[in-house]
Design a protein around this motif. Structure first.
Motif, PDB file in Angstrom:
ATOM      1  N   ASP A  27      41.243  46.046  46.020  1.00 51.13           N
ATOM      2  CA  ASP A  27      40.704  45.414  47.228  1.00 51.13           C
ATOM      3  C   ASP A  27      41.853  44.891  48.084  1.00 51.13           C
ATOM      4  OD1 ASP A  27      39.278  44.118  49.196  1.00 51.13           O
ATOM      5  OD2 ASP A  27      38.451  42.587  47.874  1.00 51.13           O
ATOM      6  N   ASP A  28      41.982  45.456  49.274  1.00 50.66           N
ATOM      7  CA  ASP A  28      42.943  44.989  50.273  1.00 50.66           C
ATOM      8  C   ASP A  28      42.129  44.472  51.454  1.00 50.66           C
ATOM      9  OD1 ASP A  28      45.036  44.519  52.021  1.00 50.66           O
ATOM     10  OD2 ASP A  28      45.367  46.639  52.470  1.00 50.66           O
ATOM     11  N   TYR A  34      48.589  45.537  51.000  1.00 54.21           N
ATOM     12  CA  TYR A  34      48.788  45.010  49.655  1.00 54.21           C
ATOM     13  C   TYR A  34      47.521  44.279  49.242  1.00 54.21           C
ATOM     14  CZ  TYR A  34      53.596  46.045  50.743  1.00 54.21           C
ATOM     15  OH  TYR A  34      54.729  46.706  51.094  1.00 54.21           O
ATOM     16  N   GLY A  35      47.094  44.510  48.011  1.00 57.03           N
ATOM     17  CA  GLY A  35      45.841  43.904  47.610  1.00 57.03           C
ATOM     18  C   GLY A  35      45.832  43.520  46.152  1.00 57.03           C
ATOM     19  N   ILE A  52      49.676  44.245  45.166  1.00 59.63           N
ATOM     20  CA  ILE A  52      49.842  45.640  44.748  1.00 59.63           C
ATOM     21  C   ILE A  52      49.713  46.531  45.983  1.00 59.63           C
ATOM     22  CG2 ILE A  52      48.924  47.487  43.298  1.00 59.63           C
ATOM     23  CD1 ILE A  52      50.092  45.122  41.700  1.00 59.63           C
ATOM     24  N   ALA A  53      50.673  47.437  46.161  1.00 57.31           N
ATOM     25  CA  ALA A  53      50.647  48.332  47.321  1.00 57.31           C
ATOM     26  C   ALA A  53      49.382  49.177  47.310  1.00 57.31           C
ATOM     27  CB  ALA A  53      51.878  49.226  47.320  1.00 57.31           C
ATOM     28  N   VAL A 158      40.506  54.754  50.884  1.00 56.80           N
ATOM     29  CA  VAL A 158      41.241  53.866  49.982  1.00 56.80           C
ATOM     30  C   VAL A 158      41.819  52.646  50.681  1.00 56.80           C
ATOM     31  CG1 VAL A 158      41.756  55.639  48.276  1.00 56.80           C
ATOM     32  CG2 VAL A 158      43.395  55.194  50.134  1.00 56.80           C
ATOM     33  N   SER A 159      41.665  52.562  52.000  1.00 58.12           N
ATOM     34  CA  SER A 159      42.074  51.325  52.682  1.00 58.12           C
ATOM     35  C   SER A 159      40.991  50.256  52.547  1.00 58.12           C
ATOM     36  CB  SER A 159      42.388  51.588  54.152  1.00 58.12           C
ATOM     37  OG  SER A 159      41.211  51.911  54.868  1.00 58.12           O
ATOM     38  N   LEU A 160      39.829  50.646  52.048  1.00 56.02           N
ATOM     39  CA  LEU A 160      38.726  49.726  51.793  1.00 56.02           C
ATOM     40  C   LEU A 160      38.622  49.506  50.285  1.00 56.02           C
ATOM     41  CD1 LEU A 160      36.133  51.327  54.227  1.00 56.02           C
ATOM     42  CD2 LEU A 160      37.578  49.323  54.637  1.00 56.02           C
ATOM     43  N   PRO A 161      37.931  48.473  49.842  1.00 58.43           N
ATOM     44  CA  PRO A 161      37.776  48.256  48.399  1.00 58.43           C
ATOM     45  C   PRO A 161      37.122  49.462  47.722  1.00 58.43           C
ATOM     46  CG  PRO A 161      37.058  46.325  49.619  1.00 58.43           C
ATOM     47  CD  PRO A 161      37.302  47.414  50.630  1.00 58.43           C
TER      48      PRO A 161
END
Length: 185
Positions: A27-28, A34-35, A52-53, A158-161
């Protein structure tokens, strides 16, 4: 820092020759690249980290470095909660958030996606076998690319949870025996 989620983030290792449900969430929420990443085994948190990147955008989805048996791969377009992951370990919850679901109930060299999103995959280095505990599963013995989709996962960003969950019965473990997605590790 550009810290990738890696085995060093785990508080324990996997067990050989035993079915285990592994779940990875990311989750970012603030969108800074970074999330928070969490890794669960059998519904219980075993590791994770903050900062985490974010994973690279997926041009395909693959499971590789698998040395053993694999079943019931699920990708969700949300971060499942700890309670939902526990429920998933005990028995599948509602499936409305799936973007990919490989049950391995086929034969031949194709893996069919039962999510309705047509994220089918080709078997690269694996075969369907019957397991007394789980039924039809995928077996990959040499640790190379077990399977992958031809294109990006429909419905996945993948930019979303997101959450990836699967059952694994490893025959061999090393520092990167199980890797999921692209550029994880």
């Amino acid at each position: 820092t550009d810290d990738r989620f890696a085995p060093a983030h785990f508080d324990e290792t996997l067990e050989l020759d035993l079915w285990q449900m592994l779940t990875y969430t990311y989750d970012d929420s603030d969108g800074d690249g970074y999330g928070d990443a969490k890794f669960y085994r059998n519904g219980r948190l075993i590791g994770g980290g903050s900062g985490i990147a974010a994973p690279q955008p997926w041009s395909d989805f693959r499971l590789y470095k698998i040395n053993g048996f694999l079943d019931d791969v699920r990708v969700y377009n949300c971060e499942l909660t700890r309670a939902e992951i526990g429920d998933l370990h005990e028995g599948p919850p509602a499936e409305e958030q799936f973007v990919l679901h490989w049950e391995f109930e086929g034969n031949g060299d194709a893996i069919l996606d039962s999510s309705g999103n047509e994220n089918h995959a080709d078997i690269n280095d694996g075969v369907f076998v019957s397991d007394p505990e789980r039924g039809n599963v995928l077996y990959a013995a040499d640790g190379s690319g077990a399977m992958k989709t031809d294109a990006a996962v429909n419905g996945m960003d993948v930019s979303l949870p997101f959450t990836v969950a699967f059952w694994l019965k490893p025959e061999k473990l090393d520092s990167y025996t199980q890797r999921v997605g692209t550029d994880w590790g």
